[in-house]
Design a protein around this motif. Structure first.
Motif, short mmCIF file in Angstrom:
data_model
loop_
_atom_site.label_atom_id
_atom_site.label_comp_id
_atom_site.label_asym_id
_atom_site.label_seq_id
_atom_site.Cartn_x
_atom_site.Cartn_y
_atom_site.Cartn_z
N UNK A 125 4.22 3.92 4.30
CA UNK A 125 4.39 2.79 5.21
C UNK A 125 3.14 1.92 5.23
N UNK A 126 3.33 0.62 5.02
CA UNK A 126 2.25 -0.35 5.06
C UNK A 126 2.38 -1.20 6.32
N UNK A 127 1.25 -1.63 6.85
CA UNK A 127 1.27 -2.48 8.03
C UNK A 127 1.88 -3.84 7.73
N UNK A 128 1.91 -4.23 6.46
CA UNK A 128 2.56 -5.46 6.03
C UNK A 128 2.89 -5.34 4.56
N UNK A 129 3.91 -6.03 4.12
CA UNK A 129 4.28 -6.03 2.71
C UNK A 129 3.96 -7.37 2.04
N UNK A 130 3.09 -8.14 2.72
CA UNK A 130 2.70 -9.43 2.17
C UNK A 130 1.29 -9.75 2.64
N UNK A 131 0.49 -10.31 1.75
CA UNK A 131 -0.88 -10.66 2.10
C UNK A 131 -1.33 -11.84 1.24
N UNK A 132 -2.26 -12.65 1.73
CA UNK A 132 -2.75 -13.78 0.94
C UNK A 132 -3.66 -13.31 -0.18
N UNK A 133 -3.68 -14.08 -1.26
CA UNK A 133 -4.52 -13.75 -2.41
C UNK A 133 -5.98 -13.63 -2.00
N UNK A 134 -6.67 -12.72 -2.67
CA UNK A 134 -8.09 -12.52 -2.39
C UNK A 134 -8.45 -11.05 -2.42
N UNK A 135 -9.49 -10.70 -1.72
CA UNK A 135 -9.90 -9.30 -1.63
C UNK A 135 -9.03 -8.58 -0.62
N UNK A 136 -8.34 -7.54 -1.07
CA UNK A 136 -7.49 -6.75 -0.20
C UNK A 136 -8.06 -5.36 -0.04
N UNK A 137 -8.05 -4.87 1.19
CA UNK A 137 -8.53 -3.51 1.47
C UNK A 137 -7.36 -2.71 2.02
N UNK A 138 -6.89 -1.75 1.23
CA UNK A 138 -5.83 -0.84 1.68
C UNK A 138 -6.51 0.41 2.23
N UNK A 139 -6.39 0.61 3.53
CA UNK A 139 -6.94 1.81 4.15
C UNK A 139 -5.82 2.85 4.21
N UNK A 140 -5.90 3.86 3.33
CA UNK A 140 -4.82 4.81 3.13
C UNK A 140 -5.12 6.10 3.89
N UNK A 141 -4.24 6.44 4.82
CA UNK A 141 -4.39 7.67 5.60
C UNK A 141 -3.28 8.64 5.23
N UNK A 142 -3.65 9.85 4.91
CA UNK A 142 -2.68 10.89 4.56
C UNK A 142 -2.27 11.63 5.82
N UNK A 143 -1.06 11.34 6.27
CA UNK A 143 -0.52 12.02 7.46
C UNK A 143 0.48 13.11 7.08
N UNK A 144 0.52 13.43 5.79
CA UNK A 144 1.42 14.46 5.31
C UNK A 144 0.73 15.79 5.13
N UNK A 145 1.37 16.67 4.37
CA UNK A 145 0.85 18.02 4.16
C UNK A 145 0.38 18.25 2.73
N UNK A 146 0.56 17.25 1.86
CA UNK A 146 0.16 17.38 0.47
C UNK A 146 -0.91 16.34 0.14
#
Length: 387
Positions: free
Chosen positions: A47-68
């Motif tokens: 799940x992403x907080x948005x599925x659209x973003x403006x061109x440029x530097x993007x920072x995806x902060x990925x949190x593992x809330x699963x078990x693997x």
């Protein structure tokens, strides 16, 4: 490249906090022009907080809330080209992927268990008025880094093609002893620039896939298919016939030539270089320091050294930019590269290294600790270079 098993190195990676992005739009950092997006990875969702973003530097902060243990990818419109990736996210931890993305269609993918195609979603980068290209002295430094790294990749792929040509000739001729002697040295040229091959999408699975990572019905080709045939299990294995050997060897050489051709004109912006350095250390953590990469030949330390070489070259290329923007990070990374190399040097043997199965558990743990120590500051390199 995806790995099945969480290595010793993963456990000590330092967690970073969730960005807290909860709206349907990425937050904007006015000082850096970066779009920040939160990614939540579970066993069955990405799940992403948005599925659209403006061109440029993007920072995806990925949190593992699963078990693997999981990975996160930003893929090109074809679903093959890897724009950026972050691996080895253990349950409960977070890691950032920083990329510079132009307008276009993309896919995002989480890979719980680090296998398969992952949980994919469409992602769109819209046009933006932001001009994030470096100017003045920064542009000179960025251009120099790109030129130097491009020359390095061309040199390594040229040597890879030369040695692979010799290697497959020996293998096809049944000169197994000579082929075994060349195997590890030839592969070092591949391992030094593997993120470049991964960025093309289609080549890495054909050239470097391990047997443990095969999907149902997937054809196994490449280096590790030949490795198993040169160092066969003591029981339960039927060696390839001369015709089968020729087919596998010719395919490896064909793919190597394709890689060589593509790298003649490829471009390497600074975020690609710095992310490549991080990815190479991820490769060390998930395969080399665990002994999973070279299951049959046990030549993992040759690969380990090549990954460190490639990561160091990438870092040194962007280092003038890092020194200017974050001198403390520059010093930390440089110091830890030196410390890790000293640990690796302890296992040199003649012109090569000890076999992995000659290492003691204490020696493996020591190498793992050194990898952890470098991976933590290196994970901040792209942000320092681009934001």
């Amino acid at each position: 490249m995806s790995r099945r098993t969480l290595s010793l190195a993963v456990a000590a990676l330092v967690a970073v906090g969730l960005s807290g992005c909860t709206s349907n739009e990425p937050t904007k950092d006015s000082s850096s022009g970066s779009g920040k997006l939160a990614v939540s990875s579970t066993t069955d969702k990405c799940e992403l907080s948005t599925k659209e973003a403006p061109a440029g530097n993007l920072v995806f902060n990925v949190t593992n809330k699963g078990t693997k243990v999981t990975e996160f990818y930003l893929l090109g419109e074809d679903g093959l080209r890897i724009v950026g990736e972050v691996e080895n996210i253990a349950p409960g931890l977070s890691r950032d992927l920083v990329v510079r993305a132009p307008a276009g269609k993309y896919f995002t993918a989480c890979k719980p268990g680090m296998v398969g195609k992952g949980i994919r979603s469409d992602f769109t980068v819209t046009k933006s008025d932001a001009n994030l290209e470096p100017t003045g002295d920064d542009k000179v430094l960025a251009d120099n880094a790109s030129t130097q790294y491009g020359s390095y990749v061309k040199d390594q792929t040229e040597q890879l093609l030369t040695q692979t040509t010799t290697f497959v000739g020996l293998y096809k001729s049944g000169k197994d002893d000579e082929a075994r002697k060349l195997y590890a040295d030839a592969r070092m040229h591949w391992e030094r620039v593997e993120p470049v091959a991964e960025s093309f999408g289609d080549l890495d699975p054909k050239m470097d896939l391990r047997e443990a990572d095969l999907e149902p019905g997937q054809k196994w080709t490449g280096w590790h298919r030949i490795e198993k045939d040169l160092w066969p299990p003591k029981s339960g294995y039927t060696k390839l016939t001369p015709t089968e050997r020729t087919t596998i060897a010719d395919q490896l050489l064909k793919d190597t030539k394709t890689l060589y051709t593509r790298t003649r004109t490829a471009k390497y912006p600074t975020d690609k270089i710095s992310n490549g350095s991080k990815e190479l250390m991820d490769e060390v953590a998930t395969g080399k320091v665990t002994g999973e990469e070279e299951k049959w030949s046990h030549t993992d330390l040759w690969d380990f050294q090549a990954n460190v070489d490639g990561a160091r070259i990438g870092f040194e290329g962007v280092r003038p930019i890092v020194k200017k923007k974050n001198a403390a990070l520059d010093s930390s990374i440089a110091t830890k590269f030196t410390a890790l190399q000293k640990l690796l040097d302890k296992h040199k043997k003649g012109t090569g290294f000890k076999l992995y199965n000659e290492l003691t558990p204490a020696e493996i743990k020591e190498l793992s600790t050194g990898v952890n120590a470098l991976s933590e500051p290196l994970s901040k390199l792209t942000a320092a270079v681009t934001l």
